[in-house]
Write a protein that holds these residues in place. Structure first.
Motif, short mmCIF file in Angstrom:
data_model
loop_
_atom_site.label_atom_id
_atom_site.label_comp_id
_atom_site.label_asym_id
_atom_site.label_seq_id
_atom_site.Cartn_x
_atom_site.Cartn_y
_atom_site.Cartn_z
N CYS A 204 0.84 -1.21 0.00
CA CYS A 204 0.00 0.00 0.00
C CYS A 204 0.87 1.26 0.00
CB CYS A 204 -0.94 0.00 1.21
SG CYS A 204 -0.10 -0.08 2.82
N ASP A 207 2.50 1.52 -3.57
CA ASP A 207 1.47 2.00 -4.51
C ASP A 207 1.29 3.51 -4.37
OD1 ASP A 207 1.06 -0.53 -5.49
OD2 ASP A 207 -0.76 -0.92 -4.33
N SER A 238 4.78 -1.70 -8.27
CA SER A 238 3.90 -0.54 -8.16
C SER A 238 4.17 0.47 -9.26
CB SER A 238 4.09 0.12 -6.78
OG SER A 238 3.67 -0.75 -5.74
N GLN A 241 2.74 -0.85 -12.57
CA GLN A 241 1.28 -0.71 -12.59
C GLN A 241 0.86 0.74 -12.82
OE1 GLN A 241 0.54 -3.71 -13.23
NE2 GLN A 241 -1.10 -4.03 -11.75
N ARG A 242 1.60 1.66 -12.21
CA ARG A 242 1.29 3.08 -12.40
C ARG A 242 1.53 3.48 -13.85
NH1 ARG A 242 -1.95 7.16 -11.68
NH2 ARG A 242 -0.91 9.19 -11.56
#
Length: 339
Positions: A204, A207, A238, A241-242
């Motif tokens: 988390c 991310d 992360s 994915q971004r």
């Protein structure tokens, strides 16, 4: 971020490579098409997900640890980690999970070796870095009790939905969590983690960091993303994915992750394949604070791995050619004798 690019050989395209690769390794994952990952579609997918992917990964780790220790697997955490890593490299083909569940304990090492070999043909540098995860599978006289524990771990992982997380063709979907990080940190003894200084950043947090640090301004080819204490690679996940959410392609970037711990670097190498970071992604294992140029060393090791792969493929192709020639000669001789 910095302008940088490395040049590594492309995956093998020889006939020997096609003959050697198992069925699940022959199917190349599609090149990520960032344009299909619009915010609306991403939001819809997350809304339909049965559970949070990070919680799902943690649950898998808990079940795997229970299975390993309840079946007296021992203190070698590389074995359950290597088992999960191998299964996570598979695509979730129809009937594959049931087929794996029907394998006997003594059949699993060969199965895992074929998985790693199939990916070694494509990325020998990363599979070489992952040796701590699969070295045990090559033992000619494996411990029977450990094999029973591996069998239990395999069942626990599949029955808890490992392949639902990592088996997607779409790299965005199989990159929603890091299944190796909670298992690695969970199996490390508390004192072991303390002296190693090994504390993986929660997903988390990574991310959130990726959303703050990564925007469309970093677009463009020949850009570099580096992580000097990569752990199992969660920060790279992360970031990838971004990029996809911003309709950017991770394949357009050079990735470099380094960790001083061999097992962490091995997990990051496998995750690099699972998350499809692209052909310019490297994982090193060195002390990032040391004065040596560990990046140059990692590049040199990668090139050596590709050269070794190509040499082996050339030899294999030659052997296959000789065997075919001898078989044809033998058949011709038999026909002549019969006449």
């Amino acid at each position: 971020m910095s302008d940088d690019e490395i040049s590594l050989p492309r995956p093998a395209t020889t006939a020997a490579a096609q003959l050697t690769a198992p069925a699940w390794a022959k199917k190349n994952p599609p090149k990520p098409k960032a344009a299909i990952h619009t915010p609306a579609k991403i939001k819809a997918r997350k809304h339909l997900a049965p559970r949070d992917p990070h919680e799902h990964a943690s649950k898998i780790a808990d079940k795997v640890m229970d299975a390993w220790y309840q079946n007296f697997g021992g203190s070698s955490i590389d074995i359950p980690l290597g088992t999960i890593a191998a299964l996570a490299l598979l695509r979730n083909l129809p009937g594959l999970a049931d087929w794996i569940l029907n394998l006997q304990p003594h059949e699993l090492p060969q199965f895992f070796k074929e998985i790693y070999l199939g990916h070694w043909i494509k990325r020998p540098d990363l599979i070489n870095r992952a040796i701590p995860l699969h070295d045990w599978a090559w033992n000619p006289e494996p411990d029977k009790q450990q094999l029973r524990a591996v069998h239990a771990v395999t069942h626990a992982a599949i029955n808890t939905g490992l392949m639902d997380l990592t088996g997607h063709d779409d790299p965005y979907l199989r990159s929603e969590s890091d299944v190796l990080s909670p298992l690695l940190t969970g199996m490390r003894h508390k004192s072991d983690k303390k002296w190693r200084g090994e504390y993986h950043t929660p997903p988390c947090v990574t991310d959130l960091m990726a959303r703050i640090l990564v925007d469309k301004d970093i677009g463009g080819e020949n850009k570099s993303i580096r992580e000097p204490a990569v752990g199992s690679g969660t920060m790279l996940r992360s970031t990838a994915q971004r990029l996809r959410e911003l309709q950017l392609n991770p394949h357009d970037y050079t990735w470099y992750g380094n960790d001083i711990d061999r097992l962490s670097a091995a997990c990051a190498a496998v995750n690099t394949i699972i998350w499809d970071l692209g052909p310019q992604a490297l994982i090193g294992c060195a002390n990032s604070l040391a004065p040596e140029d560990h990046y140059a060393k990692t590049v040199a090791e990668a090139r050596d791995a590709f050269k070794q792969r190509d040499d082996y493929m050339t030899t294999a192709t030659t052997i296959v050619g000789y065997r075919r020639a001898f078989r044809l000669l033998d058949e011709s001789t038999k026909e002549t004798t019969a006449a």
